[in-house]
Design a protein around this motif. Structure first.
Motif, mmCIF file in Angstrom:
data_model
loop_
_atom_site.group_PDB
_atom_site.id
_atom_site.type_symbol
_atom_site.label_atom_id
_atom_site.label_comp_id
_atom_site.label_asym_id
_atom_site.label_seq_id
_atom_site.Cartn_x
_atom_site.Cartn_y
_atom_site.Cartn_z
ATOM 1 N N GLY A 60 31.699 -78.368 59.199
ATOM 2 C CA GLY A 60 33.110 -78.033 59.205
ATOM 3 C C GLY A 60 33.525 -77.158 60.374
ATOM 4 O O GLY A 60 34.642 -77.274 60.889
ATOM 5 N N SER A 61 32.629 -76.288 60.824
ATOM 6 C CA SER A 61 32.961 -75.357 61.904
ATOM 7 C C SER A 61 32.516 -75.840 63.276
ATOM 8 O O SER A 61 33.016 -75.387 64.293
ATOM 9 C CB SER A 61 32.304 -73.999 61.635
ATOM 10 O OG SER A 61 30.891 -74.104 61.755
ATOM 11 N N GLU B 207 37.474 -73.126 64.979
ATOM 12 C CA GLU B 207 37.106 -73.259 63.577
ATOM 13 C C GLU B 207 35.963 -72.326 63.193
ATOM 14 O O GLU B 207 35.833 -71.948 62.017
ATOM 15 C CB GLU B 207 36.735 -74.717 63.274
ATOM 16 C CG GLU B 207 37.915 -75.657 63.152
ATOM 17 C CD GLU B 207 38.566 -76.020 64.480
ATOM 18 O OE1 GLU B 207 39.572 -76.753 64.466
ATOM 19 O OE2 GLU B 207 38.079 -75.571 65.553
ATOM 20 N N CYS B 208 35.138 -71.931 64.137
ATOM 21 C CA CYS B 208 34.042 -70.987 63.842
ATOM 22 C C CYS B 208 34.595 -69.623 63.445
ATOM 23 O O CYS B 208 34.085 -68.972 62.522
ATOM 24 C CB CYS B 208 33.128 -70.844 65.055
ATOM 25 S SG CYS B 208 32.098 -72.281 65.391
ATOM 26 N N GLU C 207 37.388 -69.078 62.081
ATOM 27 C CA GLU C 207 38.138 -69.193 60.834
ATOM 28 C C GLU C 207 37.234 -69.276 59.606
ATOM 29 O O GLU C 207 37.711 -69.159 58.475
ATOM 30 C CB GLU C 207 39.028 -70.446 60.897
ATOM 31 C CG GLU C 207 40.088 -70.374 61.991
ATOM 32 C CD GLU C 207 40.703 -71.728 62.294
ATOM 33 O OE1 GLU C 207 40.391 -72.695 61.549
ATOM 34 O OE2 GLU C 207 41.464 -71.833 63.269
ATOM 35 N N ASN C 208 35.925 -69.468 59.827
ATOM 36 C CA ASN C 208 34.970 -69.570 58.724
ATOM 37 C C ASN C 208 34.203 -68.257 58.612
ATOM 38 O O ASN C 208 33.473 -67.873 59.521
ATOM 39 C CB ASN C 208 34.010 -70.733 58.980
ATOM 40 C CG ASN C 208 33.062 -70.979 57.821
ATOM 41 O OD1 ASN C 208 32.310 -70.092 57.411
ATOM 42 N ND2 ASN C 208 33.063 -72.199 57.305
ATOM 43 N N GLU C 209 34.360 -67.564 57.489
ATOM 44 C CA GLU C 209 33.808 -66.210 57.352
ATOM 45 C C GLU C 209 32.298 -66.170 57.515
ATOM 46 O O GLU C 209 31.761 -65.330 58.249
ATOM 47 C CB GLU C 209 34.189 -65.628 55.986
ATOM 48 C CG GLU C 209 33.703 -64.184 55.772
ATOM 49 C CD GLU C 209 34.100 -63.633 54.416
ATOM 50 O OE1 GLU C 209 33.616 -62.539 54.074
ATOM 51 O OE2 GLU C 209 34.889 -64.298 53.702
ATOM 52 N N SER C 210 31.576 -67.049 56.848
ATOM 53 C CA SER C 210 30.114 -67.012 56.925
ATOM 54 C C SER C 210 29.633 -67.392 58.318
ATOM 55 O O SER C 210 28.656 -66.812 58.829
ATOM 56 C CB SER C 210 29.498 -67.942 55.871
ATOM 57 O OG SER C 210 29.808 -69.295 56.124
ATOM 58 N N ASP D 289 29.270 -75.951 56.065
ATOM 59 C CA ASP D 289 29.945 -75.057 57.012
ATOM 60 C C ASP D 289 29.552 -75.374 58.457
ATOM 61 O O ASP D 289 30.363 -75.214 59.378
ATOM 62 C CB ASP D 289 29.620 -73.599 56.689
ATOM 63 C CG ASP D 289 30.404 -73.085 55.486
ATOM 64 O OD1 ASP D 289 31.404 -73.729 55.103
ATOM 65 O OD2 ASP D 289 30.008 -72.043 54.917
#
Length: 457
Positions: A315-316, A338-339, A341-344, A312
């Protein structure tokens, strides 16, 4: 250095962003850069990419941060193709490269110079024994498409930071694996304030002359790019003493997860070091060394693996964000979309950063998707240069962003950039001609003189 020797105390950080070039494309050239590899072959939008970059610059300028601009490189690099044995007219060279070596053609068309965090390593004048700002362009020898950049980068930096009484320019390190240098992406300066004496954290992936011993664990999937020897050489060039430097090895597991540069897993500003638990092989030793050398208390902001996985983080690009100082002592973190869009990751931003005991009081989200797909977030797009008021006044050219320059650059992009570029389009001779016309005009807009090979004859 005493205050009598350095009377200028109005130090501020200027973020010099790289303009995305007209040949921005998705070639998947960067081994170890997961985003770049996974998007190779897609159709790119150079115009959108350049406008996204300019929009980020303008937003930060409007928020009160000093923003600079660095020009893209001359691409396609026909000189590089000719050096590799492709002969004839420009049209012939491009056609032969496209037919015989399409991956090489993609490499000489890369717009990777947009990621100016790799352009050079910079030491500001408060840290240098001679009181000047020091620059060493990175050799970027670990990948062919980036190895083509340093000569033009050196000319651009010398054209802008021209005053020899205030700026010092050092030669590129030998372009060999032993001195593999990726620039400021593996370098962080920590200090109480921009004008205070700082401590320089150099992060390396391997030792060239000690590699293979049991005490030096290595990544197994992707290559370690930065060497300890390169980092030490840059520190020597800039006159940094042992008491001003910390050399830390990047965690091999992070490299294998796609953390090809330290700025993909850690970012520092002032006394704050925001980092992932897996950033450094010896986390405790790195923090201890920083605390021993810093004259102001270090503020470590540690993100544990259980909160954000390495996957993550890559990816973020949470850590490939810009951490900026505000006049009230707080800090702003500029993150890619992208941060959010990433739940965690977004939960970690709220719980660990904004609600944590640290100066980060604001998180700003910016859309830089065209860059992100090639593996570069907000931090990749800028070279941080701490400058005093007199040093800022000594800059040559027209490179500090204001409304007028932003307007001209936006219009320039809209005139010259294509809105679609597929890998097969790179062989189009018209693209090469369009690029030269655009760059010649840009040199005039920025008032930096002749910096490109085609201008030098």
């Amino acid at each position: 250095m005493s205050d009598q020797q350095r009377p200028d105390r109005d130090y501020r950080e200027v973020n010099f962003d790289g303009l995305v070039g007209p040949t921005h494309n998705y070639a998947g050239l960067a081994l170890g850069n997961v985003a770049s590899m996974s998007h190779g072959g897609l159709v790119a939008n150079p115009r959108e990419a350049a406008l996204q970059g300019l929009a980020k610059m303008k937003a930060l300028m409007d928020a009160g941060y000093l923003q600079g601009v660095l020009p893209p490189q001359q691409r396609p690099d026909l000189g590089a193709l000719r050096a590799l044995g492709f002969t004839g007219s420009d049209e012939r060279v491009l056609a032969r490269a496209a037919g015989d070596a399409p991956q090489i053609l993609r490499a000489v068309c890369s717009a990777s110079s947009m990621w100016t965090a790799n352009a050079a390593t910079v030491t500001p004048s408060p840290d240098a024994p001679d009181g000047r700002v020091h620059f060493t362009p990175a050799n970027l020898q670990s990948s062919f498409h980036r190895f083509l950049e340093p000569a033009t980068t050196g000319r651009v930096l010398a054209a802008i930071f021209r005053d020899e009484a205030r700026f010092a320019h050092h030669p590129v390190l030998p372009a060999t694996p032993a001195f593999s240098d990726e620039g400021a992406a593996n370098h962080t300066r920590l200090a109480g304030g921009h004008g205070d004496a700082g401590v320089h954290l150099f992060v390396y992936g391997r030792e060239a002359f000690g590699w293979g011993s049991e005490t030096l664990p290595a990544p197994k999937r992707f290559p370690a790019r930065q060497t300890l020897e390169a980092s030490q050489a840059v520190a020597r060039q800039h006159g940094l003493a042992e008491s001003q430097t910390v050399f830390a090895q990047q965690h091999p597991e992070a490299i294998d997860a796609g953390v090809f540069h330290n700025d993909v897993i850690a970012v520092g500003n002032g006394p704050v070091l925001l980092y992932h638990e897996m950033a450094f092989l010896d986390e405790a030793g790195t923090l201890e060394a920083l605390r021993e050398r810093m004259s102001t208390p270090l503020i470590p902001v540690r993100i544990p693996l259980e909160a954000v996985s390495l996957e993550d983080a890559v990816g973020s690009y949470l850590f490939n964000s810009q951490l900026l100082s505000n006049p009230d002592g707080s800090m702003t973190l500029v993150v890619p979309g992208e941060c959010q869009e990433n739940e965690s990751v977004w939960r970690t931003v709220q719980d660990h950063l904004l609600a944590g005991a640290n100066p980060i009081g604001e998180v700003v989200v910016k859309d830089v998707k065209q860059s992100m797909r090639n593996g570069g977030g907000p931090a990749c797009l800028r070279l941080r240069v701490v400058l005093g008021a007199e040093e800022r006044g000594a800059l040559a050219g027209r490179v500090l962003l204001d409304d007028a320059l932003h307007g001209e650059l936006t219009a320039w992009v809209e005139r010259h950039y294509r809105d679609r570029l597929a890998p097969e389009d790179l062989a189009d001779p018209a693209l090469a001609r369009e690029t030269l016309v655009a760059l010649d005009e840009l040199s005039g807009i920025l008032e930096i003189g002749s910096v490109y090979p085609f201008q030098l004859g």
